[in-house]
Design an enzyme around this catalytic site. Structure first.
Site, PDB file in Angstrom:
ATOM      1  N   GLU A 321       0.841  -1.215   0.000  1.00 48.19           N
ATOM      2  CA  GLU A 321       0.000   0.000   0.000  1.00 48.19           C
ATOM      3  C   GLU A 321       0.868   1.255   0.000  1.00 48.19           C
ATOM      4  OE1 GLU A 321      -2.833  -0.669  -0.857  1.00 48.19           O
ATOM      5  OE2 GLU A 321      -2.858  -2.771  -0.271  1.00 48.19           O
ATOM      6  N   TYR A 407      -1.044  -7.740 -11.498  1.00 48.19           N
ATOM      7  CA  TYR A 407      -0.166  -7.729 -10.327  1.00 48.19           C
ATOM      8  C   TYR A 407       1.122  -8.537 -10.590  1.00 48.19           C
ATOM      9  CZ  TYR A 407      -4.111  -6.114  -7.416  1.00 48.19           C
ATOM     10  OH  TYR A 407      -5.136  -5.395  -6.873  1.00 48.19           O
TER      11      TYR A 407
HETATM   12 ZN   LIG Z   1      -2.339  -2.528  -5.045  1.00 48.59          ZN
END
Ligand SMILES: [Zn+2]
Length: 640
Positions: A321, A407
């Protein structure tokens, strides 16, 4: 956000936000409209753009609605335009006004018929291009971007509300141009019950008086998916002069301990990619119903409590994050087809932070786990969804693009470049990308151009254009990819092989020093099913059933379903009803859905768990359990 894992020192330091860097407000979004058009939004940012929003909202916890107004400062780009089109979904519009000279006057407006995925376009007509528009509105209890928790669903037994705007849920609580291609600044006044605290993705004051009337300012330009709000009984605990944790009082100490390396992580990222540009970096630990691992709301990441396990083994979520403060929040995708520019870059930066703070072993183990998950997931994905640079998501819900591809394949591509060019070349290149594109939204074609000019052409002979194109525009994992390899996992595999061969009892494993990741490897590499005796032996030795580590539970319970190990059912039910994070619970529901008996049990559990789930999780679980499953044609595969 983190889908895959994906989450103080001195009070004097709380004044730190005064020393914040001035935001770069001069940067504008330079977007090639033909490449960057966003089919997931009704807005027309080539004609007019929102520059700034001023929110004034009252939070009605009992009615589960926000009521108030949003005022917009507009930048008109097309002389002929006479309409402002905003995205909305399920919002009740009371009135619309425009600032004409010094007077606000009513403007006619029309809501288009609702589209099931994208909601309704709000069309505001005006005779001349007004610089400011104000909308009075109210949200509805079922707003997809807000979750309202009843007091009994939180640790402190107080009501709780939080938003999740990504990908296109901001439009369910604020009418706006809901596309990542538009960035705006905002101010807000939020009024709540006096006993509750309000926080936003803005300049939260750690010392704010809890009085039910809160003001916020966000001077850096953000896209709509980073607009965030939370209201609840949360308190603050500092980690460093610029970082800290907000959480319910009973959770805040454990959270601050678990996340105590945050300042170290910020410094690692700054050394690699330049100064942190957002002032404070705080985290808000949400109740367990939060559907994701984390959400990178600027200045205030929203985190799942499921990574608070006591040994920091899952704090790569914090690294993830935080990494978004460079990759994503600073430079993001202009539409959701290019999400890898956001999540792939973030997963790469996350892994570099983990390596610097916790060592190469852990970083490599996480790579292996992620690549293993991607290989499994890709088997069920259409070839067109395996590309990094996806086709425009016309008629699709952008949440569908939320697979492991952006990702893990995205991270893998950057790692491939790093290995070929070496860190001494690749690190400055990546920093240069962030610096030259800061506070903009961009797309794959721009990155491809930048890569060719700034890396391939300057260091010829290391990577070919053909190799780059294969990574970006072909399905699957390119042949130029090097799979991650972990010596510690090889040791786990060896122990597992002996156990499966009946040569080593579980009670004699030398596993005392295993990290969470080694346990995950042990469970992931199991055959599809085990015998009842094997399951019982593992459970006796390691107490997997009822584990407090939700990552282990995510792998163990599906194995119990496949193996018919019914003893685990009461604990499985407790797990599924106490946690709403999709990544953790979906594998068990999906496994249950494969047999009629399993599906029936899954539906019973869902019935009980549903009131505590976020609307996004309700949607996912409902979909997984929706279709009655036919009896399997063959019996389940025996253990091999
Ligand atoms: Zn992320």
């Amino acid at each position: 956000m983190n889908k895959l894992l994906l989450a103080g020192l001195l009070l004097a330091a709380l004044a730190g936000c005064k020393a914040e860097r001035e935001p770069d407000t001069k940067t504008t979004n330079v977007i090639d409209a033909t490449v960057a058009a966003d089919p997931n939004s009704f807005a027309q940012p080539d004609k007019v753009r929102i520059e700034h929003i001023n929110l004034d909202l009252k939070v009605d916890m009992a009615a589960k609605v926000l009521r108030g107004s949003a005022e917009y400062r507009l930048q008109w780009l097309d002389d002929k335009a006479n309409e402002l089109v905003l995205d909305t979904r399920g919002i009740d519009i009371r009135s619309v006004q425009g600032l004409d000279g010094k007077k606000w006057r009513d403007l006619p407006f029309k809501l288009d018929a609702e589209d099931a995925i994208y909601g309704s376009a709000l069309r505001i007509r005006m005779k001349q291009q007004l610089p400011q528009v104000r909308i009075n509105y109210a949200t509805r209890p079922e707003a997809s971007g807000l979750q309202w928790l009843a007091p009994e669903m939180t640790a402190s037994k107080q009501p709780f509300m939080f938003s999740q705007s990504q990908a296109i849920h901001a439009r369910s609580w604020v009418p706006l141009q809901d596309t990542p291609g538009v960035r705006f600044t905002y101010d807000a006044r939020i009024r709540t019950d006096k006993s509750l605290m309000a926080l936003m993705s803005a300049d939260n004051d750690p010392a704010a008086k809890r009085d039910g009337d809160y003001r916020f300012s966000m001077p850096q330009k953000i896209p709509s998916y980073l607009l965030a709000i939370a209201v609840g009984d949360v308190v603050f605990k500092p980690i460093s002069s610029r970082a800290g944790v907000w959480a319910e009082p009973s959770v805040v100490d454990a959270a601050a301990d678990e996340f105590s390396d945050t300042e170290k992580m910020i410094q690692v990222a700054e050394n690699l990619y330049g100064p942190y540009q957002w002032g404070r970096y705080d985290m808000l630990v949400l109740p367990a119903s939060f559907p994701f691992g984390g959400m990178e709301n600027p200045r205030l990441s929203f985190m799942t409590p499921t990574v608070i396990v006591g040994d920091k083994s899952l704090t790569s979520l914090v690294a993830h994050e935080l990494a978004h403060s460079w990759s994503g929040n600073l430079v993001t995708n202009s539409s959701w087809k290019d999400m890898w520019l956001n999540e792939g870059f973030t997963s790469y930066v996350e892994n570099r932070i983990v390596e610097a703070v916790y060592g190469k072993d852990l970083a490599t183990m996480e790579d292996v786990i992620n690549q293993f998950g991607l290989a499994e997931e890709m088997q069920g994905l259409a070839p067109a969804d395996q590309l990094l640079a996806l086709a425009p998501l016309v008629g699709r819900d952008p949440d569908e693009a939320l697979t492991g591809v952006p990702y893990v394949k995205g991270q893998w591509f950057l790692k491939f470049l790093e290995e070929r060019f070496g860190r001494e070349i690749f690190d400055p290149f990546l920093k240069h990308w962030f610096t030259t594109h800061a506070f903009t939204s961009t797309h794959s074609a721009e990155f491809e151009r930048f890569l060719e000019v700034e890396l391939l052409a300057k260091h010829p002979g290391k990577v070919s254009i053909g190799e780059v194109r294969e990574w970006l525009h072909e399905p699957g994992i390119p042949s130029s990819a090097t799979p991650a390899q972990s010596k510690r996992f090889e040791a786990v595999d060896a122990i597992q092989a002996k156990w499966l061969a009946g040569k080593l009892p579980a009670a004699e494993f030398e596993s005392k020093a295993w990290s969470t990741q080694e346990w995950l490897r042990f469970l992931e590499k199991m055959p599809a099913t085990l015998s009842p005796e094997q399951m019982a032996e593992l459970d006796t030795a390691f107490a997997f059933t009822g584990t407090a580590n939700a990552e282990i539970a995510q792998r163990w319970y599906p194995l119990t379903v496949r193996s018919g190990y019914l003893q685990a059912r009461p604990s499985m039910e407790a797990f599924l009803t106490s946690i709403g994070r999709r990544k953790l619970i979906m594998p068990t529901y999906e496994e249950l859905a494969k047999t009629p008996q399993g599906r029936e049990f899954g539906l019973q559990v869902f019935e009980k768990a549903r009131p505590g789930y976020h609307p996004i999780t309700v949607g996912s679980v409902g979909k997984a359990l929706a279709e009655p499953v036919p009896e399997p044609a063959t019996a389940e595969e025996p253990a091999k």
